[in-house]
Design an enzyme around this catalytic site. Structure first.
Site, mmCIF file in Angstrom:
data_model
loop_
_atom_site.group_PDB
_atom_site.id
_atom_site.type_symbol
_atom_site.label_atom_id
_atom_site.label_comp_id
_atom_site.label_asym_id
_atom_site.label_seq_id
_atom_site.Cartn_x
_atom_site.Cartn_y
_atom_site.Cartn_z
ATOM 1 N N GLY A 171 31.308 59.125 34.126
ATOM 2 C CA GLY A 171 31.332 57.817 34.758
ATOM 3 C C GLY A 171 32.443 56.954 34.201
ATOM 4 N N ASP A 172 32.769 55.928 34.961
ATOM 5 C CA ASP A 172 33.724 54.931 34.498
ATOM 6 C C ASP A 172 33.302 53.581 35.049
ATOM 7 O OD1 ASP A 172 36.455 54.329 33.205
ATOM 8 O OD2 ASP A 172 36.546 53.321 35.149
ATOM 9 N N THR A 173 33.411 52.568 34.207
ATOM 10 C CA THR A 173 33.110 51.208 34.634
ATOM 11 C C THR A 173 34.352 50.361 34.447
ATOM 12 O OG1 THR A 173 30.808 51.504 34.013
ATOM 13 C CG2 THR A 173 31.564 49.242 34.333
ATOM 14 N N THR A 174 34.833 49.786 35.534
ATOM 15 C CA THR A 174 36.060 48.996 35.534
ATOM 16 C C THR A 174 35.739 47.581 35.988
ATOM 17 O OG1 THR A 174 37.407 50.946 36.023
ATOM 18 C CG2 THR A 174 38.360 48.803 36.568
ATOM 19 N N ALA A 215 32.147 54.061 38.811
ATOM 20 C CA ALA A 215 32.347 55.340 39.495
ATOM 21 C C ALA A 215 31.585 56.431 38.760
ATOM 22 C CB ALA A 215 33.830 55.685 39.543
#
Length: 191
Positions: free
Chosen positions: A69-72, A106
């Site tokens: 996952g990615d947090t932006t 994401a």
């Protein structure tokens, strides 16, 4: 019986969020990738690319599933990275003060056959109008260091947010609806 699941993240928050789905990773591996945004890259594309690159970066045996996952945090087209120090965090909080911003979370899953699936969750968050004392107090607590945008919604910052639309778990670090959907599509059985 489910295939072995690898969590491509060292984030304790992602492990906690997976546990809410009844999922305990068989292995945790921290991906080593360059997280620098590309020239002209928009936040949505960046967040998806990061999750997918993290999933690919972790070694996977045949038949194993990888989730990453990615947090932006984004203000317009500007991507706010992890706050490295108090000055950076102060700048972020002053920018976010009293205005809406996007938190793009994401998730990418590589299934047992090697097929990649990914989804993006876009949440909108608004901080209340913060006084300089509130900003300094939040910086002093230390919880926003190392966090995208300089804050952690699962901590003291939650009391400073007066409006939100989207996924709370996505803002924390892993959107549970999208995660559950991707795991099930990848052949991972969930209750």
């Amino acid at each position: 019986m489910n295939p072995a699941l690898i969590l491509a993240s060292s984030s304790p928050r992602r492990r906690e969020l997976l546990a809410r789905l009844g999922v305990v990773p068989d292995r945790i591996a921290s991906p080593d990738i360059d997280e620098t945004p590309r020239k002209g890259e928009v936040p949505r594309v960046y967040a998806l690319r990061m999750a997918e690159e993290k999933a690919v970066a972790v070694p996977r045996a045949t038949g194993e599933i990888v989730i990453a996952g990615d947090t932006t945090v984004a203000v317009g087209r500007r991507i706010l990275p992890q706050a490295a120090d108090g000055d950076m965090q102060r700048g972020f909080l002053e920018l976010l003060n009293g205005r809406r911003h996007h938190v793009l979370s994401a998730v990418a899953v590589i299934d047992a056959d090697g097929r990649m699936r990914s989804r993006l969750c876009d949440s909108i968050v608004r901080f209340k109008r913060l006084s300089s004392e509130e900003i300094e107090s939040y910086i002093a607590c230390g919880e926003g260091l190392g966090k995208a945008g300089g804050y952690a919604i699962q901590g003291r910052a939650e009391a400073l947010i007066d409006w939100m639309a989207g996924s709370h778990s996505g803002v924390v670090g892993l959107p549970l609806y999208e995660t559950r959907t991707l795991l099930r599509a990848s052949g991972y059985t969930l209750a």
